[in-house]
Scaffold this motif. Structure first.
Motif, short mmCIF file in Angstrom:
data_model
loop_
_atom_site.label_atom_id
_atom_site.label_comp_id
_atom_site.label_asym_id
_atom_site.label_seq_id
_atom_site.Cartn_x
_atom_site.Cartn_y
_atom_site.Cartn_z
N THR A 128 -1.79 9.77 8.35
CA THR A 128 -3.16 10.16 7.98
C THR A 128 -4.15 9.05 8.31
O THR A 128 -5.32 9.16 7.98
CB THR A 128 -3.26 10.50 6.48
OG1 THR A 128 -2.83 9.36 5.73
CG2 THR A 128 -2.40 11.69 6.14
N ASN B 202 -2.99 3.53 -4.08
CA ASN B 202 -2.42 4.79 -3.59
C ASN B 202 -3.38 5.43 -2.60
O ASN B 202 -4.43 5.92 -2.97
CB ASN B 202 -2.15 5.72 -4.78
CG ASN B 202 -1.54 7.02 -4.34
OD1 ASN B 202 -1.48 7.33 -3.15
ND2 ASN B 202 -1.08 7.80 -5.28
N PHE B 203 -3.00 5.42 -1.31
CA PHE B 203 -3.85 6.00 -0.28
C PHE B 203 -3.29 7.31 0.26
O PHE B 203 -3.67 7.75 1.33
CB PHE B 203 -4.05 5.00 0.87
CG PHE B 203 -5.18 4.06 0.61
CD1 PHE B 203 -6.47 4.43 0.87
CD2 PHE B 203 -4.93 2.82 0.07
CE1 PHE B 203 -7.53 3.57 0.61
CE2 PHE B 203 -5.97 1.95 -0.20
CZ PHE B 203 -7.27 2.33 0.08
N LEU B 204 -2.37 7.91 -0.48
CA LEU B 204 -1.87 9.22 -0.04
C LEU B 204 -2.99 10.24 -0.23
O LEU B 204 -3.66 10.23 -1.26
CB LEU B 204 -0.65 9.62 -0.87
CG LEU B 204 0.60 8.75 -0.69
CD1 LEU B 204 1.72 9.28 -1.58
CD2 LEU B 204 1.04 8.73 0.74
N LEU B 205 -3.16 11.09 0.76
CA LEU B 205 -4.25 12.05 0.68
C LEU B 205 -3.71 13.43 0.34
O LEU B 205 -2.64 13.81 0.81
CB LEU B 205 -4.97 12.12 2.03
CG LEU B 205 -5.60 10.83 2.52
CD1 LEU B 205 -6.16 11.02 3.92
CD2 LEU B 205 -6.70 10.39 1.58
N PRO C 187 -5.74 2.63 6.69
CA PRO C 187 -7.01 2.50 5.96
C PRO C 187 -7.64 1.11 6.04
O PRO C 187 -7.97 0.51 5.02
CB PRO C 187 -6.60 2.83 4.51
CG PRO C 187 -5.19 2.39 4.43
CD PRO C 187 -4.59 2.56 5.80
N PHE D 132 0.84 -1.19 0.00
CA PHE D 132 0.00 0.00 0.00
C PHE D 132 0.87 1.23 0.00
O PHE D 132 1.81 1.30 0.77
CB PHE D 132 -0.86 0.03 1.27
CG PHE D 132 -2.14 -0.70 1.15
CD1 PHE D 132 -2.16 -2.08 1.03
CD2 PHE D 132 -3.34 -0.02 1.16
CE1 PHE D 132 -3.35 -2.76 0.91
CE2 PHE D 132 -4.54 -0.70 1.04
CZ PHE D 132 -4.55 -2.06 0.92
N LEU D 133 0.55 2.18 -0.87
CA LEU D 133 1.21 3.48 -0.81
C LEU D 133 0.36 4.36 0.08
O LEU D 133 -0.73 4.78 -0.29
CB LEU D 133 1.32 4.08 -2.21
CG LEU D 133 1.99 5.44 -2.32
CD1 LEU D 133 3.43 5.37 -1.88
CD2 LEU D 133 1.90 5.95 -3.74
N SER D 134 0.82 4.57 1.31
CA SER D 134 -0.03 5.25 2.27
C SER D 134 0.82 5.90 3.35
O SER D 134 1.88 5.41 3.69
CB SER D 134 -0.99 4.22 2.86
OG SER D 134 -1.69 4.76 3.94
N ASP D 135 0.31 6.99 3.90
CA ASP D 135 1.01 7.72 4.95
C ASP D 135 0.40 7.32 6.29
O ASP D 135 -0.78 7.52 6.52
CB ASP D 135 0.83 9.21 4.68
CG ASP D 135 1.50 10.07 5.74
OD1 ASP D 135 2.16 9.49 6.62
OD2 ASP D 135 1.36 11.30 5.68
#
Lengths: 269, 129
Positions: free
Chosen positions: A102, B121-124, A105, A96-99
């Motif tokens: 934030t 892609n979960f970048l907001l 998910p 997952f590309l995720s921060d």
């Protein structure tokens, strides 16, 4: 010691070059593997099948070990280049590309456990104008608590830059509802000292494995000291320093501190 | 992204936290592949309790599969040979089916998350954080 956190945000720092270098370095591979095994040891999972979240999975160095141990895992990372390296290495987990700041998910009760190797110190950084470390830490731990099943466990190896970071991380975890604390390995070595945040969400069936570690808990141990006990604990030097500080604050004239302050004088004839 | 993961992913935007529509996400324009992976009956039996079968049916419908049974198989013992076919089917559906490209729409806020080379892609963007 160089700190990548101070150089650039993670998605910028781990660019293509750095990701390749990081993954190809046998030294990094070795340290990462060692820390992953240690994290798994602390997690103390029963040998049945588990679904694990890897936060800051990077190029999947820790994920490969999870696959070897027979776990299904999902990895999250903020750096596209790191994930590209992971794709090329054909790791088995989902990426997952995720921060993490934030939010995680995933819906409540998804994972049996979560690990994170050398990642959560990045949360203490304010990289951009609208990055507030406090809210990011809060959001991270709250959503993580939600995504773990009751009794789920989370072990994170991290590099706190100072004591404030350590306390802000542990207190954010505690506010989110986690129980647990910080385990420090190789406490006396400046270079090999490793911090592990060991948390449980609710009462775990298999307690975390804390054989042979001293705990520096998020909770205050035991009763408050009485005034007499405090006095007994204080050495002569700290007593003098305390009184000098007090008088200084009161605006009195106090002699400067030096290395001779509070020392016993040599015997005189 | 494995089909199994679609049963757990939800919208990470904080104002969708308490919304029932933020899960499951709606899948559109998806490309799928089948990749052979190791069959692990114990894991499947363990994860089965945790699955939200309605979400599985909804997502499978989005991806063009309407032939799933309407109720979740219960009390599956991985050691029972009778269950082997069922678990194999589940394995093919949940683990081996993977989404390589596509879009995920949040039912609440309508935000679109893209899946590219099987990485969602979960970048907001800053205004949604």
């Amino acid at each position: 010691m160089s700190r990548p956190e101070q150089l650039a945000p993670p998605e910028v720092f781990y660019n293509e070059d750095e990701s390749q270098k990081y993954t190809a370095s046998t030294r990094v591979q070795h340290i990462q593997a060692k820390m992953t095994f240690r994290a798994l040891e602390l997690l103390n999972l029963s040998p049945t099948e588990h679904f694990i979240l890897d936060i800051g999975c990077g190029s999947g160095l820790s994920g490969e070990i999870l696959t070897e141990e027979g776990y299904q895992w999902v990895g999250m990372d903020i750096s596209p280049s790191m994930l590209a390296v992971a794709l090329n290495r054909e790791v088995e987990g989902d990426l997952f590309l995720s921060d993490m700041g934030t939010g995680i998910p995933f819906r409540p009760g998804t994972f049996d456990a979560a690990i994170s190797i050398s990642a959560i110190q990045w949360l203490c950084n304010a990289d951009t104008a609208n990055n507030d470390p406090k809210t990011r830490l809060k959001r991270f731990f709250n959503t993580l608590y939600g995504s773990l099943k009751r009794g789920g466990k989370f072990v994170a190896q991290f590099y706190p830059a100072n004591d404030e970071q350590l306390t802000s991380i542990t207190s954010a975890a505690k506010v989110a509802g986690f129980g647990g604390g910080v385990v420090i390995d190789d406490q006396d070595s400046k270079k090999n000292k490793k911090y592990y945040l060991v948390l449980t969400a609710g009462q775990a069936e298999n307690q975390v494995n804390l054989n042979g570690v001293d705990m520096k808990g998020t909770e205050r141990p035991g009763k408050k000291l009485t005034r007499k006990q405090k006095k007994d604990e204080e050495t002569k030097k700290t007593y003098i320093m305390r009184k000098k500080e007090l008088n200084r604050r009161r605006g009195k004239h106090v002699a400067n501190d030096s290395k001779f302050t509070g020392r016993t004088r040599r015997p005189k004839f | 992204m494995k089909f199994l993961t679609t049963n757990f992913v939800r919208c990470p935007i904080s104002k969708c936290d308490n919304s029932l529509k933020a899960f499951p996400l709606q899948y559109k324009n998806c490309e799928l592949i089948q990749e052979e992976l190791e069959f692990n009956p114990e894991f499947l039996a363990n994860i089965l309790d945790r699955l939200n079968w309605e979400a599985i049916i909804a997502v499978a419908g989005d991806l063009g599969n309407d032939s799933l049974p309407p109720t979740k198989p219960e009390n599956v013992d991985p050691k029972d040979p009778e269950n082997e076919q069922l678990l194999k089917d589940l394995h093919t559906l949940l683990i081996e089916t993977q989404i390589t490209e596509g879009e995920m729409h949040c039912g609440e806020c309508g935000h679109i998350y893209y899946i590219k080379s099987s990485i969602p892609n979960f970048l907001l963007p800053p205004h949604l954080v």
